[in-house]
Structure formats: structure tokens, C-alpha cells
Design a protein around this motif. Structure first.
Motif, mmCIF file in Angstrom:
data_model
loop_
_atom_site.group_PDB
_atom_site.id
_atom_site.type_symbol
_atom_site.label_atom_id
_atom_site.label_comp_id
_atom_site.label_asym_id
_atom_site.label_seq_id
_atom_site.Cartn_x
_atom_site.Cartn_y
_atom_site.Cartn_z
ATOM 1 N N VAL A 1 -3.488 12.671 5.811
ATOM 2 C CA VAL A 1 -2.707 11.486 5.489
ATOM 3 C C VAL A 1 -3.573 10.591 4.612
ATOM 4 O O VAL A 1 -4.763 10.422 4.875
ATOM 5 C CB VAL A 1 -2.296 10.720 6.771
ATOM 6 C CG1 VAL A 1 -1.713 9.359 6.433
ATOM 7 C CG2 VAL A 1 -1.305 11.542 7.579
ATOM 8 N N SER A 2 -2.995 10.044 3.564
ATOM 9 C CA SER A 2 -3.763 9.124 2.714
ATOM 10 C C SER A 2 -3.049 7.782 2.639
ATOM 11 O O SER A 2 -1.817 7.711 2.669
ATOM 12 C CB SER A 2 -3.959 9.698 1.314
ATOM 13 O OG SER A 2 -2.727 9.969 0.692
ATOM 14 N N VAL A 3 -3.851 6.747 2.569
ATOM 15 C CA VAL A 3 -3.350 5.376 2.465
ATOM 16 C C VAL A 3 -4.161 4.694 1.378
ATOM 17 O O VAL A 3 -5.402 4.770 1.386
ATOM 18 C CB VAL A 3 -3.505 4.614 3.801
ATOM 19 C CG1 VAL A 3 -2.947 3.205 3.675
ATOM 20 C CG2 VAL A 3 -2.810 5.366 4.930
ATOM 21 N N ALA A 4 -3.507 4.051 0.413
ATOM 22 C CA ALA A 4 -4.219 3.493 -0.736
ATOM 23 C C ALA A 4 -3.546 2.236 -1.245
ATOM 24 O O ALA A 4 -2.335 2.037 -1.056
ATOM 25 C CB ALA A 4 -4.297 4.531 -1.852
ATOM 26 N N ALA A 5 -4.330 1.403 -1.906
ATOM 27 C CA ALA A 5 -3.814 0.172 -2.510
ATOM 28 C C ALA A 5 -4.358 0.049 -3.922
ATOM 29 O O ALA A 5 -5.519 0.374 -4.189
ATOM 30 C CB ALA A 5 -4.220 -1.050 -1.687
ATOM 31 N N TYR B 1 0.839 -1.201 0.000
ATOM 32 C CA TYR B 1 0.000 0.000 0.000
ATOM 33 C C TYR B 1 0.871 1.246 0.000
ATOM 34 O O TYR B 1 2.026 1.224 0.429
ATOM 35 C CB TYR B 1 -0.958 0.011 1.199
ATOM 36 C CG TYR B 1 -0.296 0.016 2.559
ATOM 37 C CD1 TYR B 1 0.072 1.200 3.195
ATOM 38 C CD2 TYR B 1 -0.042 -1.183 3.236
ATOM 39 C CE1 TYR B 1 0.674 1.188 4.440
ATOM 40 C CE2 TYR B 1 0.564 -1.199 4.476
ATOM 41 C CZ TYR B 1 0.917 -0.013 5.079
ATOM 42 O OH TYR B 1 1.528 -0.020 6.311
ATOM 43 N N ALA B 2 0.294 2.346 -0.487
ATOM 44 C CA ALA B 2 0.993 3.621 -0.584
ATOM 45 C C ALA B 2 0.516 4.568 0.507
ATOM 46 O O ALA B 2 -0.620 4.450 0.988
ATOM 47 C CB ALA B 2 0.738 4.250 -1.956
ATOM 48 N N THR B 3 1.362 5.517 0.867
ATOM 49 C CA THR B 3 0.968 6.526 1.845
ATOM 50 C C THR B 3 1.444 7.905 1.383
ATOM 51 O O THR B 3 2.433 8.033 0.667
ATOM 52 C CB THR B 3 1.582 6.263 3.233
ATOM 53 O OG1 THR B 3 3.008 6.360 3.145
ATOM 54 C CG2 THR B 3 1.189 4.890 3.753
ATOM 55 N N THR B 4 0.713 8.923 1.805
ATOM 56 C CA THR B 4 1.200 10.300 1.701
ATOM 57 C C THR B 4 0.929 10.968 3.047
ATOM 58 O O THR B 4 -0.058 10.664 3.712
ATOM 59 C CB THR B 4 0.486 11.113 0.604
ATOM 60 O OG1 THR B 4 -0.890 11.287 0.943
ATOM 61 C CG2 THR B 4 0.583 10.423 -0.749
#
Length: 254
Positions: A204-208, A192-195
Motif C-alpha cells: 500500500v502506498s500513501v503520498a502527498a 493525499y493519494a493512495t494505492t
């Protein structure tokens, strides 16, 4: 800009592309200035667009995008197949977090011009404000869904993507190729990715990313939360599972 030699479709797109989130309604004078079309040409073209429902008249002698254009857009696989299948999964993520949930696809006529196109969004009164909207675009390098999508691209694609300077959205945006490549490597490793405040301060964002799906562009699902309440490991597990479940449902429904 001259309209000589252009087809009707090209001129129509010049008109329709004048509208934006910041300016959803425009006057005929503004459309003439922005398209460079001769007044007589613009008048005839707008009459046709209104007749077909692609443009609509608005108060104050202004014009907006017409309902027929929205209706046609809803027939896209991004709506009928991807967003409709994703909605239950997005709602579960919202119920688990009470925060913004986003669904985006890679819109990439070329790697140099690629963006994250937002095709679904679930939010609530307590969700942190974001810049995203359905149908909106954001840069790949500064958003969770965008980084998740970037992490699925091969080296040849990334080389072209990095040939264009990365824009700084906030003081914390990653604009170095070396730093972003390292971030993408971490994304691939953990799934997963984070910003962290890279698109909007305080967020804060978390995505897959979803596995490749036949007849659909690359897609990713993500959550945007308050910085103070961001448990990235927990959120990472949630979005990774949501991406897997959504991918399975898309395969089963095809």
C-alpha cells in the motif's frame, strides 16, 4: 537504423540509452545491434565516451555507464536542491514507520509520455520490497507518488494523459479513466493519494504532492508499507505534513 546525418550528441545518446537497470553492462556487439551504428562509428564514439568518463570498461569486454556521468547528474537541482533538502524529512518518515519512503518528480516531456521519476529513497531491512530505485521510473496511475502528481494537473493536461491506454501493472491496477478520475478527486479532497496493490501485490502506498516550487518540477513524497500494517489515515497525515515542511524548507533555501 542509419546514423547518416546524425550529430555526435544524438549518436552518443543512442549509445547511453541502451543501458538499463536490467542490463547495466553491455558488450560492443550488443551496443552495435541496439544502436544500428556502423562498427567504425561506434568504435570512435565509444573511445570518446570512455575518454570523457561517460562510459567505462567492465570485465568480460563489456561496458557500463561511467562515473563522470553520475558526477554530472549529481549537480542537477533534483539532487543538490530537492533531494538534499528532502532527506531529513524522508528520514523522519522512515523513523515513524520503518518503511520505504520515496521522493519523486513529474517527468513529462508530454502528458502522453509522463512518468514518476524517483529521485530519493530511504529504506531498511524490515521494509517491504518494492520495484522503485533512485533514477527509476514508474507509471503515474499505479503509484502513490504518481497519483499525487496527477492530482495536481489541470483538465487539458489530463485529457492528453488519458488519450493513452493505462497499463495494468497488477490485477488491481486502475486502468479505467472514469475510475482513476474518481480516485484523483478523492485525492484532492483529502490531500493525499493512495494505492492498494496497484503496482506490487501486498503493498500500500500513501503520498502527498508538494506545492509548486520555483525552478523545480512537480514533486511528491510518499510511503510504501505492508498491506497488513497500512493505517492510511495516519500515514496520510504524516506525508501531508512532510510535504508541507519540505516545501517550506525549499522556499527558505532558495
Amino acid at each position: 537504423m542509419s546514423d547518416s546525418g546524425e550529430g555526435v550528441l544524438t549518436r552518443a545518446m543512442r549509445v547511453l540509452q541502451c543501458f538499463s537497470e536490467a542490463e547495466p553492462s553491455l558488450s560492443a556487439t550488443q551496443l552495435a545491434e541496439r544502436t544500428g551504428l556502423a562498427p567504425s562509428t561506434l568504435h570512435r564514439l565509444m573511445a570518446q565516451l570512455i575518454e570523457f568518463g561517460l562510459l567505462a570498461r567492465a570485465p568480460g569486454h563489456r561496458y557500463t555507464i561511467g562515473a563522470r556521468l553520475w558526477e554530472l547528474g549529481e549537480l542537477s537541482p533534483l539532487s543538490l536542491r530537492l533531494r538534499e533538502t528532502a532527506l531529513p524529512h524522508m528520514l523522519r518518515l522512515y523513523e515513524a514507520t520503518g518503511e520505504n519512503v520515496h521522493l519523486a518528480v513529474l517527468d513529462a516531456p508530454t502528458p502522453e509520455a509522463a512518468t514518476a521519476l524517483y529521485v530519493g529513497r530511504v529504506t531498511g531491512k524490515g521494509s517491504i520490497p518494492t520495484l522503485s530505485r533512485m533514477g527509476g521510473r514508474h507509471p503515474l496511475h499505479a503509484t502513490g507518488v504518481g497519483k499525487a502528481l496527477l492530482a495536481t494537473r489541470d483538465e487539458a493536461w489530463l485529457a492528453r494523459f488519458f488519450s493513452v491506454p493505462l497499463r495494468r501493472e497488477t490485477m488491481l491496477s486502475i486502468t479505467s479513466e472514469e475510475a482513476l478520475r474518481a480516485d484523483l478527486s478523492r485525492t484532492r479532497t483529502r490531500g493525499y493519494a493512495t494505492t492498494r496493490e496497484e503496482m506490487t501485490l501486498g503493498n500500500v502506498s500513501v503520498a502527498a504532492a508538494l506545492p509548486p516550487t520555483e525552478a523545480l518540477p512537480p514533486a511528491a513524497i510518499g510511503i510504501v508499507v505492508h498491506l497488513e500494517s497500512a493505517d492510511e489515515r495516519r500515514l496520510g497525515g504524516l506525508v501531508v505534513q512532510a510535504a508541507k515542511d519540505l516545501s517550506r524548507d525549499l522556499r527558505d533555501s532558495h
